[in-house]
Design a protein around this motif. Sequence first.
Motif, mmCIF file in Angstrom:
data_model
loop_
_atom_site.group_PDB
_atom_site.id
_atom_site.type_symbol
_atom_site.label_atom_id
_atom_site.label_comp_id
_atom_site.label_asym_id
_atom_site.label_seq_id
_atom_site.Cartn_x
_atom_site.Cartn_y
_atom_site.Cartn_z
ATOM 1 N N ASP A 24 18.321 35.805 68.320
ATOM 2 C CA ASP A 24 19.508 35.065 67.877
ATOM 3 C C ASP A 24 19.339 33.573 68.108
ATOM 4 N N GLU A 25 18.857 33.211 69.287
ATOM 5 C CA GLU A 25 18.711 31.799 69.629
ATOM 6 C C GLU A 25 17.646 31.123 68.766
ATOM 7 N N VAL A 26 16.597 31.874 68.433
ATOM 8 C CA VAL A 26 15.551 31.316 67.571
ATOM 9 C C VAL A 26 16.104 31.062 66.172
ATOM 10 N N LEU A 27 16.863 32.015 65.648
ATOM 11 C CA LEU A 27 17.435 31.853 64.307
ATOM 12 C C LEU A 27 18.444 30.711 64.263
ATOM 13 N N LEU A 28 19.156 30.504 65.361
ATOM 14 C CA LEU A 28 20.163 29.445 65.404
ATOM 15 C C LEU A 28 19.547 28.057 65.528
ATOM 16 N N ALA A 29 18.559 27.914 66.385
ATOM 17 C CA ALA A 29 18.047 26.574 66.700
ATOM 18 C C ALA A 29 16.632 26.298 66.224
ATOM 19 N N GLY A 30 15.904 27.333 65.855
ATOM 20 C CA GLY A 30 14.493 27.146 65.499
ATOM 21 C C GLY A 30 14.260 26.214 64.326
ATOM 22 N N LEU A 40 25.574 25.079 60.533
ATOM 23 C CA LEU A 40 25.375 25.818 59.285
ATOM 24 C C LEU A 40 24.668 27.144 59.543
ATOM 25 N N ASN A 41 23.650 27.113 60.418
ATOM 26 C CA ASN A 41 22.955 28.353 60.785
ATOM 27 C C ASN A 41 23.915 29.337 61.441
ATOM 28 N N PHE A 42 24.744 28.812 62.325
ATOM 29 C CA PHE A 42 25.687 29.662 63.056
ATOM 30 C C PHE A 42 26.673 30.336 62.093
ATOM 31 N N VAL A 43 27.237 29.547 61.195
ATOM 32 C CA VAL A 43 28.198 30.092 60.224
ATOM 33 C C VAL A 43 27.528 31.112 59.308
ATOM 34 N N ASN A 49 26.455 38.733 59.269
ATOM 35 C CA ASN A 49 26.252 39.737 60.328
ATOM 36 C C ASN A 49 24.782 39.861 60.750
ATOM 37 N N LYS A 50 24.106 38.708 60.852
ATOM 38 C CA LYS A 50 22.695 38.721 61.227
ATOM 39 C C LYS A 50 22.474 38.471 62.709
ATOM 40 N N LEU A 51 23.524 38.073 63.420
ATOM 41 C CA LEU A 51 23.392 37.870 64.858
ATOM 42 C C LEU A 51 23.524 39.209 65.570
#
Length: 245
Positions: A24-30, A40-43, A49-51
């Motif tokens: 999750d953290e990689v997808l959000l901040a990577g 934008l990544n977070f939203v 529903n990918k988190l």
Amino acid sequence: MKSTLHGFEITDDDLKNLTGLNKDEVLLAGTASDIKDYLLNFVDLITHNKLEEPKKELTIILLFLLMFLYLLGTLSVIIFYRFLPNFPALIGNTVIFLAAVGCTLQVRLLVLKKYITPFVGNLVKEVNNFNLLVEDLRLNEKPEEEMKKKSTLLMDREKVVEAIELAKYDLVRALILEKKFREDKSFVDAENELLASNLSTLQQLRVIDTSSEYELFLGQIVELAVRVQAEMIKLHNCCDLRKLK
């Protein structure tokens, strides 16, 4: 015909072992360069529903937000009520809230960026693309009888399966090398290992029936391999820069 497609996906457990990071953290901040990208990544990840653990990230953000609201609220008593007593309360509270939101997102991104690189962010994205390709191929599998009647289908399928194996090998190797670099910034691997790739072999693979879906799958796998190699070239260049320093 026995399927050789099962077990080809890179699972979340595999990814955890290969990167040592929370997906999750990689997808959000990577792939986020600023708080706008992070938001934008977070939203996007929340709405699709990918988190895996959305409550965890929401809780962290909420705690940061409350902390900054408290700090900025305390500061506002001095600024707005002592020095600017006639300043509209609604506007003042809105400014405080927006400032708290901005501080929260910025601090959260900075915390994540301490141990998450753009390399791993892009590679994890490619893992998702790879898994989608394998799933699509599985869903488009032809019945055994049809495959046996048309030998070209069987041969083309074998080439696509070979391509998946080669692409997966490169992707896993890239994740391993990225982790080495992230954990030891002075890491400089041998040039032939960082730049080694199965891409040339993949590009030489050709299907017999160019009108079949296997041609499309093969093209998508090659495109994925090109992107993975591009990340390794960037990593190699980064290692060279550190070596010069």
